[in-house]
Design a protein around this motif. Sequence first.
Motif, PDB file in Angstrom:
ATOM      1  N   ASP A  17       0.873  -1.166   0.000  1.00 23.54           N
ATOM      2  CA  ASP A  17       0.000   0.000   0.000  1.00 23.54           C
ATOM      3  C   ASP A  17       0.914   1.221   0.000  1.00 23.54           C
ATOM      4  OD1 ASP A  17       0.973   0.216   2.611  1.00 23.54           O
ATOM      5  OD2 ASP A  17      -0.923  -0.362   3.550  1.00 23.54           O
ATOM      6  N   ALA A  18       0.350   2.407   0.046  1.00 23.27           N
ATOM      7  CA  ALA A  18       1.180   3.609  -0.039  1.00 23.27           C
ATOM      8  C   ALA A  18       2.149   3.711   1.137  1.00 23.27           C
ATOM      9  CB  ALA A  18       0.292   4.853  -0.119  1.00 23.27           C
TER      10      ALA A  18
ATOM     11  N   HIS B 278      -1.721  -4.145  -2.721  1.00 22.06           N
ATOM     12  CA  HIS B 278      -2.065  -5.564  -2.652  1.00 22.06           C
ATOM     13  C   HIS B 278      -3.568  -5.743  -2.887  1.00 22.06           C
ATOM     14  CE1 HIS B 278      -2.535  -9.574  -0.839  1.00 22.06           C
ATOM     15  NE2 HIS B 278      -1.215  -9.712  -0.937  1.00 22.06           N
ATOM     16  N   PRO B 279      -3.978  -6.865  -3.481  1.00 21.09           N
ATOM     17  CA  PRO B 279      -5.418  -7.057  -3.708  1.00 21.09           C
ATOM     18  C   PRO B 279      -6.262  -7.041  -2.450  1.00 21.09           C
ATOM     19  CG  PRO B 279      -4.164  -9.074  -4.174  1.00 21.09           C
ATOM     20  CD  PRO B 279      -3.187  -7.955  -4.075  1.00 21.09           C
ATOM     21  N   HIS B 280      -5.703  -7.420  -1.305  1.00 24.42           N
ATOM     22  CA  HIS B 280      -6.468  -7.336  -0.057  1.00 24.42           C
ATOM     23  C   HIS B 280      -6.909  -5.903   0.236  1.00 24.42           C
ATOM     24  CE1 HIS B 280      -5.615 -11.422   0.570  1.00 24.42           C
ATOM     25  NE2 HIS B 280      -4.654 -11.363   1.475  1.00 24.42           N
ATOM     26  N   GLU B 281      -6.128  -4.933  -0.261  1.00 23.31           N
ATOM     27  CA  GLU B 281      -6.393  -3.522   0.023  1.00 23.31           C
ATOM     28  C   GLU B 281      -6.994  -2.792  -1.179  1.00 23.31           C
ATOM     29  OE1 GLU B 281      -5.776  -2.924   3.089  1.00 23.31           O
ATOM     30  OE2 GLU B 281      -4.582  -4.726   3.456  1.00 23.31           O
ATOM     31  N   ALA B 282      -7.519  -3.539  -2.130  1.00 25.29           N
ATOM     32  CA  ALA B 282      -7.913  -2.950  -3.414  1.00 25.29           C
ATOM     33  C   ALA B 282      -8.946  -1.834  -3.299  1.00 25.29           C
ATOM     34  CB  ALA B 282      -8.442  -4.041  -4.348  1.00 25.29           C
ATOM     35  N   THR B 283      -9.779  -1.871  -2.272  1.00 25.46           N
ATOM     36  CA  THR B 283     -10.787  -0.816  -2.132  1.00 25.46           C
ATOM     37  C   THR B 283     -10.152   0.550  -1.885  1.00 25.46           C
ATOM     38  OG1 THR B 283     -11.011  -1.361   0.228  1.00 25.46           O
ATOM     39  CG2 THR B 283     -12.595  -2.364  -1.287  1.00 25.46           C
ATOM     40  N   ALA B 284      -8.885   0.575  -1.483  1.00 24.54           N
ATOM     41  CA  ALA B 284      -8.199   1.844  -1.229  1.00 24.54           C
ATOM     42  C   ALA B 284      -7.614   2.453  -2.492  1.00 24.54           C
ATOM     43  CB  ALA B 284      -7.090   1.644  -0.194  1.00 24.54           C
ATOM     44  N   TRP B 285      -7.725   1.770  -3.632  1.00 21.57           N
ATOM     45  CA  TRP B 285      -7.069   2.272  -4.844  1.00 21.57           C
ATOM     46  C   TRP B 285      -7.464   3.699  -5.212  1.00 21.57           C
ATOM     47  CZ3 TRP B 285      -2.866   1.782  -7.354  1.00 21.57           C
ATOM     48  CH2 TRP B 285      -2.740   2.320  -8.649  1.00 21.57           C
TER      49      TRP B 285
ATOM     50  N   ALA C  65      -4.075   5.801  -5.339  1.00 27.03           N
ATOM     51  CA  ALA C  65      -3.523   5.662  -6.686  1.00 27.03           C
ATOM     52  C   ALA C  65      -2.446   6.705  -6.976  1.00 27.03           C
ATOM     53  CB  ALA C  65      -4.643   5.753  -7.724  1.00 27.03           C
ATOM     54  N   ASP C  66      -2.719   7.954  -6.670  1.00 26.14           N
ATOM     55  CA  ASP C  66      -1.760   9.021  -7.001  1.00 26.14           C
ATOM     56  C   ASP C  66      -0.463   8.851  -6.205  1.00 26.14           C
ATOM     57  OD1 ASP C  66      -3.556  10.085  -8.766  1.00 26.14           O
ATOM     58  OD2 ASP C  66      -4.223  11.700  -7.438  1.00 26.14           O
TER      59      ASP C  66
ATOM     60  N   VAL D  73     -13.477  -5.030  -7.805  1.00 25.40           N
ATOM     61  CA  VAL D  73     -12.593  -3.962  -7.333  1.00 25.40           C
ATOM     62  C   VAL D  73     -11.136  -4.405  -7.440  1.00 25.40           C
ATOM     63  CG1 VAL D  73     -11.962  -2.545  -5.338  1.00 25.40           C
ATOM     64  CG2 VAL D  73     -14.371  -3.024  -5.816  1.00 25.40           C
ATOM     65  N   GLN D  74     -10.856  -5.651  -7.079  1.00 28.64           N
ATOM     66  CA  GLN D  74      -9.509  -6.188  -7.242  1.00 28.64           C
ATOM     67  C   GLN D  74      -9.058  -6.109  -8.697  1.00 28.64           C
ATOM     68  OE1 GLN D  74      -8.337  -9.919  -5.411  1.00 28.64           O
ATOM     69  NE2 GLN D  74     -10.198  -9.939  -4.148  1.00 28.64           N
ATOM     70  N   ARG D  75      -9.931  -6.520  -9.588  1.00 22.28           N
ATOM     71  CA  ARG D  75      -9.559  -6.534 -11.014  1.00 22.28           C
ATOM     72  C   ARG D  75      -9.272  -5.127 -11.526  1.00 22.28           C
ATOM     73  NH1 ARG D  75     -13.483 -10.841 -11.054  1.00 22.28           N
ATOM     74  NH2 ARG D  75     -15.177  -9.388 -11.506  1.00 22.28           N
ATOM     75  N   GLU D  76     -10.047  -4.154 -11.087  1.00 27.48           N
ATOM     76  CA  GLU D  76      -9.822  -2.776 -11.536  1.00 27.48           C
ATOM     77  C   GLU D  76      -8.499  -2.233 -11.009  1.00 27.48           C
ATOM     78  OE1 GLU D  76      -9.985   0.888 -13.254  1.00 27.48           O
ATOM     79  OE2 GLU D  76     -11.095  -0.951 -13.730  1.00 27.48           O
ATOM     80  N   ALA D  77      -8.199  -2.463  -9.739  1.00 29.90           N
ATOM     81  CA  ALA D  77      -6.931  -1.994  -9.177  1.00 29.90           C
ATOM     82  C   ALA D  77      -5.750  -2.685  -9.848  1.00 29.90           C
ATOM     83  CB  ALA D  77      -6.904  -2.229  -7.667  1.00 29.90           C
ATOM     84  N   PHE D  78      -5.896  -3.966 -10.128  1.00 29.99           N
ATOM     85  CA  PHE D  78      -4.840  -4.718 -10.805  1.00 29.99           C
ATOM     86  C   PHE D  78      -4.610  -4.177 -12.209  1.00 29.99           C
ATOM     87  CE2 PHE D  78      -3.653  -9.135 -12.645  1.00 29.99           C
ATOM     88  CZ  PHE D  78      -2.310  -8.868 -12.503  1.00 29.99           C
TER      89      PHE D  78
END
Length: 239
Positions: free
Chosen positions: A27-28, A52-59, A63-64, A92-97
Amino acid sequence: MARVPATELLDRAIAAGVDWMMVPGTDAASSMQARRLVADHPDRLLSSAGLHPHEATAWPDEADAIARLAADAEAVGECGLDYYRDLAPRDVQREAFRAQLELAAALEKPVIVHCRDAFADVYAALEHAALGADAVLHCWTGGPRWTRRFAELGVTFSFAGPVAFETGDTVRRGAAAAPRERTMVETDTPFLSPPPYRNEDNEPARVPIVGAALAEVWGMDVTRVASLTSATARKVFRR
């Protein structure tokens, strides 16, 4: 149990013959910590920045920051898909990935990929991204069928403690199918410690155990395996 200080882990790794290591971000905040460790040990450490995908909702929120950190890091990630724990919704995982694969492509840097019980969707994402050897399948646990399929994409395979587990037959059969010139070894510290340290926190000093297990699978001298996997790591991470 208190974790061993990073400097002590580094000293033990060096004593075990490990020349350099990648410190991944998940994560950041951890990506920033990884970068600070590199600043303290620039001759021994590299870093990555990712979510990490576990944290994908934080993307959306991170992101920045991750993009800025990745620009100064040696790789993007750890990112990917985890359908075993499903700690974030799969879409959400797929989008962050997908976004992090695009970031890696834009930065022309390798990406460290997490794949757990998500082989088909990770394959589809990497096929679309077409990153070739810059896509590193971290702690690969796929069997021979998936290994051969992913190998067709030109990816890099990275094996960790499970290749040495008593229960690791599927991983070993996958390792037997992995292309020798696109395979590396790791530890996934502090997880998945190889025998005889299964109930302990893992550490980089144990990567030679992983290399020895891979050498047994390949029927190859361990020194030759060390040379091959080290060359792959240097090439992928521009070391």
